[in-house]
Write a protein that holds these residues in place. Structure first.
Motif, short mmCIF file in Angstrom:
data_model
loop_
_atom_site.label_atom_id
_atom_site.label_comp_id
_atom_site.label_asym_id
_atom_site.label_seq_id
_atom_site.Cartn_x
_atom_site.Cartn_y
_atom_site.Cartn_z
N ARG A 3 13.30 -16.43 27.09
CA ARG A 3 14.06 -16.17 26.04
C ARG A 3 14.05 -17.47 25.08
NH1 ARG A 3 18.85 -12.99 25.75
NH2 ARG A 3 20.22 -13.79 24.32
N PHE A 4 14.10 -18.57 25.63
CA PHE A 4 14.23 -19.86 24.58
C PHE A 4 12.85 -19.95 23.95
CE2 PHE A 4 12.62 -23.95 23.62
CZ PHE A 4 13.41 -24.47 22.65
N ALA A 5 11.56 -19.32 24.34
CA ALA A 5 10.51 -19.44 23.62
C ALA A 5 10.32 -18.42 22.65
CB ALA A 5 9.30 -19.36 24.74
N GLY A 6 11.14 -17.05 22.98
CA GLY A 6 11.01 -16.03 22.02
C GLY A 6 12.06 -16.45 20.93
N GLN A 7 13.20 -16.81 21.25
CA GLN A 7 14.23 -17.39 19.95
C GLN A 7 13.56 -18.40 19.25
OE1 GLN A 7 17.43 -18.47 22.63
NE2 GLN A 7 18.62 -16.93 21.95
N TRP A 8 12.85 -19.31 19.55
CA TRP A 8 12.10 -20.37 19.01
C TRP A 8 11.02 -19.63 17.86
CZ3 TRP A 8 13.48 -24.71 17.42
CH2 TRP A 8 12.46 -25.70 16.59
N ALA A 9 10.33 -19.07 18.59
CA ALA A 9 9.51 -18.30 17.79
C ALA A 9 9.83 -17.37 16.74
CB ALA A 9 8.36 -17.19 18.64
N VAL A 10 10.75 -16.73 16.93
CA VAL A 10 11.53 -15.98 15.84
C VAL A 10 12.29 -17.22 14.71
CG1 VAL A 10 13.28 -14.56 15.16
CG2 VAL A 10 12.15 -14.13 17.15
N TYR A 11 12.74 -17.98 15.16
CA TYR A 11 13.27 -19.02 14.23
C TYR A 11 12.17 -19.68 13.36
CZ TYR A 11 15.06 -23.45 12.80
OH TYR A 11 15.45 -24.48 11.82
N VAL A 12 10.89 -19.96 14.05
CA VAL A 12 9.98 -20.51 13.32
C VAL A 12 9.51 -19.47 12.22
CG1 VAL A 12 7.39 -21.35 13.75
CG2 VAL A 12 9.40 -22.17 15.13
N ALA A 13 9.45 -18.31 12.65
CA ALA A 13 8.76 -17.02 11.73
C ALA A 13 9.61 -17.15 10.57
CB ALA A 13 8.65 -15.90 12.74
N VAL A 14 11.12 -16.99 10.66
CA VAL A 14 11.97 -17.00 9.62
C VAL A 14 11.52 -18.41 8.64
CG1 VAL A 14 14.26 -17.21 8.77
CG2 VAL A 14 13.72 -15.76 10.61
N GLU A 15 11.63 -19.49 9.34
CA GLU A 15 11.48 -20.90 8.60
C GLU A 15 10.27 -20.92 8.07
OE1 GLU A 15 13.89 -22.97 7.78
OE2 GLU A 15 15.11 -21.57 8.78
N ARG A 16 8.93 -20.29 8.30
CA ARG A 16 7.65 -20.43 7.80
C ARG A 16 7.91 -19.64 6.28
NH1 ARG A 16 4.38 -18.16 12.56
NH2 ARG A 16 4.00 -20.04 13.57
#
Length: 67
Positions: A3-16
């Motif tokens: 769950r953490f890895a998925g949340q982090w991946a989505v956060y990174v995708a937004v911030e890119r």
């Protein structure tokens, strides 16, 4: 941990995408202030589009969204 890895991946995708990240931030701020139901719905819909795009870019399964 997944769950953490998925949340982090989505956060990174937004911030890119700095423009997208800034728009999300502005929408979240406006959502916290509005009392207009129609505006709140429009804001929620736009936030949903941004997050759906980020989820797809992050490779997170749509039904398994960590958000």
């Amino acid at each position: 941990m997944r769950r953490f890895a998925g949340q982090w991946a989505v956060y990174v995708a937004v911030e890119r995408a700095p423009d997208r990240a800034a728009r999300l931030c502005a929408l979240e701020a406006r959502a916290a202030e509005t009392d207009d139901l129609d505006e709140a719905r429009a804001i929620a819909a736009e936030i949903g589009v941004i997050l759906d795009t980020a989820v797809a870019e992050a490779g997170v399964e749509p039904g398994q969204s960590p958000l």
